[in-house]
Design a protein around this motif. Sequence first.
Motif, PDB file in Angstrom:
ATOM      1  N   LEU A  45     -81.757  65.690 -14.461  1.00 20.15           N
ATOM      2  CA  LEU A  45     -81.949  67.011 -13.864  1.00 20.15           C
ATOM      3  C   LEU A  45     -82.970  66.964 -12.732  1.00 20.15           C
ATOM      4  CD1 LEU A  45     -81.827  69.347 -16.990  1.00 20.15           C
ATOM      5  CD2 LEU A  45     -80.034  68.884 -15.320  1.00 20.15           C
ATOM      6  N   THR A  48     -81.221  65.568  -9.806  1.00 20.31           N
ATOM      7  CA  THR A  48     -80.385  66.600  -9.193  1.00 20.31           C
ATOM      8  C   THR A  48     -81.223  67.554  -8.359  1.00 20.31           C
ATOM      9  OG1 THR A  48     -78.881  66.469 -11.095  1.00 20.31           O
ATOM     10  CG2 THR A  48     -78.691  68.402  -9.689  1.00 20.31           C
ATOM     11  N   TYR A  82     -73.070  66.904 -19.478  1.00 17.14           N
ATOM     12  CA  TYR A  82     -74.097  66.398 -18.546  1.00 17.14           C
ATOM     13  C   TYR A  82     -73.773  66.760 -17.089  1.00 17.14           C
ATOM     14  CZ  TYR A  82     -77.048  63.408 -21.594  1.00 17.14           C
ATOM     15  OH  TYR A  82     -77.944  62.922 -22.512  1.00 17.14           O
ATOM     16  N   ILE A  85     -73.834  70.744 -16.440  1.00 17.47           N
ATOM     17  CA  ILE A  85     -75.173  71.331 -16.359  1.00 17.47           C
ATOM     18  C   ILE A  85     -75.884  70.852 -15.090  1.00 17.47           C
ATOM     19  CG2 ILE A  85     -77.433  71.483 -17.479  1.00 17.47           C
ATOM     20  CD1 ILE A  85     -75.938  71.416 -20.158  1.00 17.47           C
ATOM     21  N   SER A  86     -75.667  69.604 -14.691  1.00 16.38           N
ATOM     22  CA  SER A  86     -76.252  69.120 -13.433  1.00 16.38           C
ATOM     23  C   SER A  86     -75.724  69.929 -12.249  1.00 16.38           C
ATOM     24  CB  SER A  86     -75.939  67.637 -13.228  1.00 16.38           C
ATOM     25  OG  SER A  86     -76.575  66.866 -14.203  1.00 16.38           O
ATOM     26  N   VAL A  89     -77.417  73.326 -12.351  1.00 13.68           N
ATOM     27  CA  VAL A  89     -78.803  73.202 -11.882  1.00 13.68           C
ATOM     28  C   VAL A  89     -78.837  73.088 -10.359  1.00 13.68           C
ATOM     29  CG1 VAL A  89     -80.766  71.596 -11.841  1.00 13.68           C
ATOM     30  CG2 VAL A  89     -79.804  72.344 -14.018  1.00 13.68           C
ATOM     31  N   VAL A 106     -86.364  75.045 -14.872  1.00 12.50           N
ATOM     32  CA  VAL A 106     -84.922  74.806 -14.757  1.00 12.50           C
ATOM     33  C   VAL A 106     -84.499  73.635 -15.643  1.00 12.50           C
ATOM     34  CG1 VAL A 106     -83.112  74.080 -13.129  1.00 12.50           C
ATOM     35  CG2 VAL A 106     -84.708  75.866 -12.488  1.00 12.50           C
ATOM     36  N   SER A 107     -85.336  72.615 -15.762  1.00 13.19           N
ATOM     37  CA  SER A 107     -85.016  71.485 -16.642  1.00 13.19           C
ATOM     38  C   SER A 107     -85.000  71.909 -18.105  1.00 13.19           C
ATOM     39  CB  SER A 107     -86.018  70.351 -16.439  1.00 13.19           C
ATOM     40  OG  SER A 107     -85.923  69.844 -15.138  1.00 13.19           O
ATOM     41  N   GLY A 110     -81.854  73.731 -18.601  1.00  8.51           N
ATOM     42  CA  GLY A 110     -80.730  72.799 -18.690  1.00  8.51           C
ATOM     43  C   GLY A 110     -80.664  72.119 -20.048  1.00  8.51           C
TER      44      GLY A 110
END
Length: 172
Positions: A45, A48, A82, A85-86, A89, A106-107, A110
């Motif tokens: 994350l 990203t 995975y 969600i990436s 984000v 945000v992490s 996530g």
Amino acid sequence: MKKFLLPLLFLFLFLLESLFVQYLPENVFGRNRILVPHFLFAAILFLTIFVGKKQGIIYAAIFGLLFDIVYVEIIGIYLFVYPFISYLVSKIMQILQTNMIIAFLVSIFGIALLEVGVYEMNHLIHVTNVDFMSFINLRFYPTLILNAAFIIIAGYPLKRLFEKHAEALRVE
């Protein structure tokens, strides 16, 4: 050599998660709680957020598949969740400013999505019979606390590493 630094970091975090679970004392919070380290996913994350959507989704797909192959009976749960969600984000970060506090929040968001998504998929296919409130108390909160502590400790070094990586990508 720098090309191999990122995959080696993610591989190290992948291995660190299993070692952490193996050597963590059972009653950390005084009662039986399930602590699930998502150190690898937190780093993905951060990748990203600080490098870009493309690299984040690629690493998320690769390590989601690896996670499914090694740890999960059903191939595809982490392979799907995975990268999804990436992607979410990356879209959220288009709206928000990129700084450490926002990256932390945000992490954590996530990781919360990951936990709830995996629980719901497992509940849907009858792999688990734990009700939602038990899941929240036994696994969700302790997992968020553990991963928040990891992000607080490793967040700034990851941010610096990924900003240098993003700069190297821009130069090339």
